[in-house]
Design an enzyme around this catalytic site. Structure first.
Site, short mmCIF file in Angstrom:
data_model
loop_
_atom_site.label_atom_id
_atom_site.label_comp_id
_atom_site.label_asym_id
_atom_site.label_seq_id
_atom_site.Cartn_x
_atom_site.Cartn_y
_atom_site.Cartn_z
N SER A 41 52.06 86.67 89.32
CA SER A 41 52.95 86.76 90.47
C SER A 41 52.50 87.77 91.51
O SER A 41 52.85 87.63 92.68
CB SER A 41 54.36 87.11 89.99
OG SER A 41 54.37 88.34 89.32
N HIS A 98 56.61 81.22 88.08
CA HIS A 98 56.15 80.96 89.45
C HIS A 98 55.48 79.60 89.56
O HIS A 98 54.55 79.43 90.36
CB HIS A 98 55.22 82.07 89.93
CG HIS A 98 55.94 83.34 90.24
ND1 HIS A 98 56.63 83.55 91.42
CD2 HIS A 98 56.14 84.45 89.49
CE1 HIS A 98 57.20 84.74 91.40
NE2 HIS A 98 56.92 85.32 90.24
N LYS A 151 64.16 80.99 90.40
CA LYS A 151 63.15 80.94 91.47
C LYS A 151 63.23 79.57 92.16
O LYS A 151 64.20 79.33 92.87
CB LYS A 151 61.78 81.30 90.90
CG LYS A 151 61.74 82.79 90.57
CD LYS A 151 60.43 83.30 90.01
CE LYS A 151 60.50 84.82 89.90
NZ LYS A 151 60.10 85.33 88.59
C1 LIG Z 1 60.56 86.41 87.69
C2 LIG Z 1 59.79 86.41 86.43
C3 LIG Z 1 60.41 86.64 85.20
C4 LIG Z 1 61.86 87.01 85.11
O1 LIG Z 1 62.66 85.92 85.42
P1 LIG Z 1 64.24 86.16 85.58
O2 LIG Z 1 64.84 84.83 85.26
O3 LIG Z 1 64.44 86.61 86.97
O4 LIG Z 1 64.61 87.20 84.59
C5 LIG Z 1 59.66 86.54 84.05
N1 LIG Z 1 58.34 86.24 84.11
C6 LIG Z 1 57.70 86.04 85.27
C7 LIG Z 1 56.25 85.72 85.28
C8 LIG Z 1 58.40 86.13 86.47
O5 LIG Z 1 57.77 85.97 87.62
#
Ligand SMILES: *Cc1c(COP(=O)(O)O)cnc(C)c1O
Length: 399
Positions: A186, A214, A245
């Site tokens: 990310s 992502h 997301k």
């Molecule tokens: C955003 C993200 C998370 C956390 O996700 P949430 O549902 O917001 O807790 C975990 N792993 C990766 C790679 C992320 O980008």
């Protein structure tokens, strides 16, 4: 240490963060999440830093789905899943997610942070090994810490080092080996080479887990994620991802895997057993988002073309970018203060982006991480590039 000394120590830590130029401020948005937002005290700005890849965060159909689920099932569950917190729509969403990412079943968590926090400990013990990419998300690092398995770390995306770590794990005489990687990194915008990882996994008879936060919803055919993109969905054992997301951007995470793994997690995963069930509105909204993602080829095509437009114009303007073939496009600046100043000046030019510095990225590799979404127009992307060029010249980042 006395009680007051403790508070002094907290103040000293806060001062240190400020002195290091690493203080993160939060701006208040006073409109829905979208390609442009109203920021309190600033006004309307283009938003290039949300994980709202498909532009669905404020979609009326998803809001309607959330409203309907709330009308039918109320606001909250006031229970963990196994006591009296499981709705029919929880199970439906879990099955729909599993079918989307090509597994037997899936299990919902309050967030992917919890999914990653809870997935390892029930599955692996001290006689097993986790072989983890060095740039994996913080929640994977924490989840691995909570598990007794032996830890092996490979240099990010280096298949040579992954092989070396697999050899080392075998030499240590471990039982099960689990390779863990982010599907997309990310902070850098690189997609993991899952085809090569799965080939190595075959050679060493290891399991593979991918955190696809992502990617889910917008990478690979029908947005089914990086395993589908690389044609290895049948070889990947465990997928974790988020509903926070691309899939509407609200809340919730999941682990998707073979039936017996999901069954065991339902019995043993601590963030599942000891934390509240996802609210009806979140479940209803996510189900609509998922069904929209299946049909969102137009949005995915727009997202790809937006990313290409921005990447190409920024490269021509002389900026150093990283990443590849992904709507995360980091603008590399090096110095934390330059990155911070640049973000501050950009919002004055009507562009909302965020600077990332240590400890989120390595020291000396500060950057502004831009993220495209499908709702940005060509004109909005061009305006953003113009703002970057104006501020970049002023700060002497480009010539
Ligand atoms: C955003 C993200 C998370 C956390 O996700 P949430 O549902 O917001 O807790 C975990 N792993 C990766 C790679 C992320 O980008």
């Amino acid at each position: 240490m006395s009680r007051e000394t403790f508070y002094d120590k907290v103040d000293a830590t806060l001062d240190q963060i400020r002195d290091d130029g690493l203080w993160k401020t939060e701006r208040a948005i006073v409109s829905p999440q979208a390609g442009s937002v109203e920021v309190d005290g600033v006004g309307k700005v283009l938003n290039f830093c949300a994980n709202n890849y498909l532009g669905l965060a404020n979609h009326p159909d998803i809001i309607a789905g959330a409203n309907q689920a709330m009308a039918e099932n109320g606001y909250g569950m006031a229970s963990v899943r196994f006591i009296c917190g499981t709705l029919d729509i929880h199970r439906l969403l879990e099955q729909e997610i599993a079918s989307y990412v090509n597994t037997d079943d899936s299990i919902l968590f309050a967030a992917c942070f919890d999914a990653n926090g809870g997935v390892f400990e029930p599955l692996l013990g001290a006689e097993d090994a986790i072989i983890s990419d060095s740039l994996n998300h913080a929640s994977i690092i924490d989840g691995v810490r909570l598990c007794k398995a032996q830890r092996f770390r490979f240099e990010t995306r280096s298949m040579d080092d992954l092989r070396a770590q697999l050899v080392a794990a075998d030499a240590a005489g471990v039982n099960t080996k689990l390779i863990v990687t982010d599907g997309v990194f990310s902070m850098d915008g690189y997609v993991a080479d899952l085809a090569s990882i799965c080939t190595l996994a075959d050679e060493f008879d290891a399991l593979v887990m991918v955190d696809d936060c992502h990617a889910t919803g917008f990478i690979g055919p029908q947005g089914r994620g990086t395993p589908a993109l690389h044609g290895v969905a049948d070889r990947v054992d465990i997928v974790t991802s988020t509903l926070g997301k691309a899939l509407g951007g609200a809340m919730g995470g999941f682990v998707a895997a073979r039936q017996n793994i999901v069954d065991l997690l339902r019995q043993r995963a601590r963030p599942y057993l000891f934390s509240n069930a996802l609210s009806p509105a979140h479940v209803g909204g996510a189900r609509v988002a998922l069904s929209m993602a299946l049909e969102a080829d137009d949005r995915r095509a727009q997202l790809v073309s937006n990313a290409e437009r921005f990447r190409s114009a920024m490269t021509t303007a002389g900026f150093e970018l990283t990443g590849q073939s992904h709507p995360i496009i980091p603008v590399m600046l090096g110095d934390a203060k330059v990155a911070g100043d640049m973000a501050t000046q950009l919002i004055e030019h009507g562009v909302y982006v965020t600077a990332f510095s240590y400890p989120v990225v390595p020291m000396g590799l500060a950057r502004i991480r831009t993220q495209m979404n499908a709702s940005h127009t060509d004109a909005e992307i061009d305006r953003t590039v113009e703002a970057f060029v104006a501020v970049g010249r002023e700060l002497k980042v480009i010539g």
